[in-house]
Every structure is written in C-alpha cells, then in structure tokens.
Write an enzyme that holds these catalytic residues in place. Sequence first.
Site, PDB file in Angstrom:
ATOM      1  N   TYR A 195      -3.644  13.588  29.520  1.00  0.00           N
ATOM      2  CA  TYR A 195      -2.379  13.980  30.136  1.00  0.00           C
ATOM      3  C   TYR A 195      -2.654  14.422  31.580  1.00  0.00           C
ATOM      4  O   TYR A 195      -3.738  14.943  31.877  1.00  0.00           O
ATOM      5  CB  TYR A 195      -1.761  15.124  29.323  1.00  0.00           C
ATOM      6  CG  TYR A 195      -0.374  15.498  29.737  1.00  0.00           C
ATOM      7  CD1 TYR A 195       0.715  14.698  29.410  1.00  0.00           C
ATOM      8  CD2 TYR A 195      -0.139  16.664  30.467  1.00  0.00           C
ATOM      9  CE1 TYR A 195       1.998  15.051  29.785  1.00  0.00           C
ATOM     10  CE2 TYR A 195       1.138  17.022  30.861  1.00  0.00           C
ATOM     11  CZ  TYR A 195       2.211  16.210  30.522  1.00  0.00           C
ATOM     12  OH  TYR A 195       3.485  16.550  30.909  1.00  0.00           O
ATOM     13  N   THR A 197      -2.293  16.856  33.463  1.00  0.00           N
ATOM     14  CA  THR A 197      -2.806  18.184  33.791  1.00  0.00           C
ATOM     15  C   THR A 197      -4.254  18.393  33.365  1.00  0.00           C
ATOM     16  O   THR A 197      -4.858  19.411  33.732  1.00  0.00           O
ATOM     17  CB  THR A 197      -1.957  19.278  33.116  1.00  0.00           C
ATOM     18  OG1 THR A 197      -1.983  19.084  31.695  1.00  0.00           O
ATOM     19  CG2 THR A 197      -0.519  19.242  33.621  1.00  0.00           C
ATOM     20  N   LYS A 198      -4.833  17.458  32.609  1.00  0.00           N
ATOM     21  CA  LYS A 198      -6.190  17.652  32.094  1.00  0.00           C
ATOM     22  C   LYS A 198      -7.232  17.472  33.193  1.00  0.00           C
ATOM     23  O   LYS A 198      -6.983  16.876  34.237  1.00  0.00           O
ATOM     24  CB  LYS A 198      -6.459  16.672  30.945  1.00  0.00           C
ATOM     25  CG  LYS A 198      -5.559  16.897  29.733  1.00  0.00           C
ATOM     26  CD  LYS A 198      -5.768  18.282  29.144  1.00  0.00           C
ATOM     27  CE  LYS A 198      -5.069  18.464  27.811  1.00  0.00           C
ATOM     28  NZ  LYS A 198      -3.592  18.552  27.924  1.00  0.00           N
ATOM     29  N   ASN A 199      -8.454  17.961  32.921  1.00  0.00           N
ATOM     30  CA  ASN A 199      -9.498  17.866  33.945  1.00  0.00           C
ATOM     31  C   ASN A 199      -9.911  16.413  34.207  1.00  0.00           C
ATOM     32  O   ASN A 199     -10.307  16.059  35.311  1.00  0.00           O
ATOM     33  CB  ASN A 199     -10.716  18.716  33.572  1.00  0.00           C
ATOM     34  CG  ASN A 199     -11.419  18.240  32.320  1.00  0.00           C
ATOM     35  OD1 ASN A 199     -10.804  18.037  31.275  1.00  0.00           O
ATOM     36  ND2 ASN A 199     -12.733  18.073  32.407  1.00  0.00           N
TER      37      ASN A 199
END
Length: 393
Positions: A195, A197-199
């Site tokens: 997604y 927002t993930k790193n």
Amino acid sequence: MPDTSVTTTRIPMLDLKRQFAAIRDEVYAAMQEVCESQHLVLGEAVQAFERESAVYLGAKAAVGCASGTDALWLALVACDVKPGDSVITTSFSFFATASSIIRCGARPVFVDIHPDTLNLDPGQVEAKLYSAAALNLKAVMPVHLYGQCADMDRFERFGRDHSLKIVEDAAQAFGASWRGRRAGTLGHAAGFSFYPTKNLSAFGDGGLVTTNDNDLAEHVRRLRNHGSRVRYYHEELGWNSRLDSIQAAVLRVKLKYIDQWNARRREIAEFYDKLFVEVGLASPANRGGWAAKEPVRLLCTLTQAHHIYHQYVIRCMRRDDLRQHLSSRGIGSEIYYPVPLHMQECFNYLGYRAGDLPHTELAAKEVLALPIFPEITEEEQHRVVDAIREFYR
C-alpha cells in the site's frame, strides 16, 4: 531549537513526492516498458519482482497478489486454516489481520501485547496455548508492528511444540529481520503489503506471500488465480487476486533502494530518540518503565530485532490534545490504532469486553505516530520535537 511559532511550512506524516522526485525517470521507464509489452497482469514484470523479492528476503518463493489483505488470507488458506479453526493473533493491528482470519471461516483469538514493544506478547500467547484446548487452534499470526519483528524465537517454538502454523503479518516490515533472518522467512508463510504508505510501496495496492515451502507457494499461485493452474480448469475455489505488471514494475525500481531507505529510517528514529531525551521529554528507549515526570515514553527495540521503522511511534500523555496542538503547528501525525480489533463493533459477536486486553486498550489511548520518511530533514525533526516540548511546557 527552531521556533515553531514563526515556521509555516507544513511537515506531513509522509511525503511521497520527495521520494518520487528522486526516482521519477526510472519509474517512468519501467512503466513504459510494461505499456509497450502489453503484458499487464501476471506478466514478466511480476515474475521478475517475485524472483527479486524472494532473493532479497531469503525466501524460497514469493507470490505477488492484489493487496496485503489478500496476502494474509492466501497465506492462511494455503496453511490449511479453514472453517471451525481458530488463529491466535493481536488485537493491536490493522483490521486486515483479523478480517483475513474470518475470511477463512476461522475465529481470531486475541491475546494482549507487551507494553514495551506493542507486539504480541509471547508469554500471554503461551498461557493461551495451555488453556485453549477447545478452540481448535490451527495457527498463530504475529504482527511485526511498525517494522519490528515479534519475538520469533518464542513463536517458532510454539509452532513446533504445538503443531501450529506460524503466519507472519509482515505488512509493515519489508526488510526487517530477526537474528539476521528477514521477516517473511520466519514462519510457514507471510503476507506483505505494498500500500502507498508502506516503506516499500506501490502506486496503488499490491501484496506478496512468501514461504520456504514450494508446495505452499504453488497453492497460493492457484488460489490467487481463481483456483486455476491451467486456464479455464479450476481445481478449487480461489480468488481474483493477481498483481498487475505496472505495480510490479514500480516495486522493482523501489526494491533497489529499500536498504538505503530503511537505513535512513533507522537514523531518523535514532535522532528522534536523541532529541526527546535531550529536551527532557523521555528517558532512553530501552530503559523500561515510564517516569511519572516524563510525558513521553519511547518504545523498546529488542536486541535480536533489526527494526526498519515503517512508523515512528511514541506513547504520550494527553495524546489527543497533543495531536490537535501539532496539527495547529502544521505537523502531521497519526494514531495506529485508536480502536483495538476486539473492541470493533463488527467483532462484537466474538464476545470480548473492555478490560479483557488491558495493555492493548491502554496503548490505543496513548500511541502517536510522528512524521517519518527517508527524506525528512533534521530541521523538520527539531520542529516536531520542539512543538511537543511546547505543548508539555
């Protein structure tokens, strides 16, 4: 430290535009290659990303899918979790941790967290294992919360001693490790999320299942494609959960940078820790306990864990008022998570009540995630901490 009262530039929780500016040309070239090939779903880019991510993680197999939520469900089904079974997990996590279990027809059994790390407490899990003979337990799903692996020494032992499948919810932990072994290789199977927002993030939704069991990987490949190995021939009921080639192409570009981005996140977290201690808001992170005079508590990192800080989270007094104060200063923040899963309305039928998981419920009232992304500057971090000091002054 900088005077926040005269600074107007907003500090977001996450600024993907800064990341994109550095890799724009590579991303466009990768996307153009897919567009020209017109292999848009489970194409060559997906196969390449699966190979490259498996090598990076040290897993025998990696299988791309449509989302992190699907990745958890696929991993559970491939581990033979079915209706009537139960799965132990944490209530302090994103909704998909529990919904993936219920989607299998199984029942989540929520166990409390450890207050120092906020990860699933193995001591509490062990107690449940010896008191839950009637639950028909099939698996344990530890969550590597905020980018720190759960205590996998204990969970691997539980799996062996109790014949349980260990399914890692590694949605927030791409590149994290435990005793040098990367998340995604520490159990029977694992699910990752890409997604935005993930790193490690896609340009939309995407997920990955990893495993060291080739038969299990083949099962996941069938399940993600309507239960089919050969087109129009269906061996079982599966799902449409295929990773598209554009997302895989973007992820292949970003995978080359993930180590340096994760290293930068660790530097940012260490600098936050240093600032909080220097201004007297908190004690060093691994000291344990919470001094009454200190309004902020830093989370602990286990010595066996290589934390990649998908989120930088503090526990704090008067959390909601502090968050409003930060917003008034143009500083982003987020709460992961304000309502524990066992207290969600849709799970009322499970029978949990307030007070059943006290550490989880208290953490939900105290946690606050602060801005963290590889491109954030030290000056911005100073502003964040100075604004918090101003609030507690």
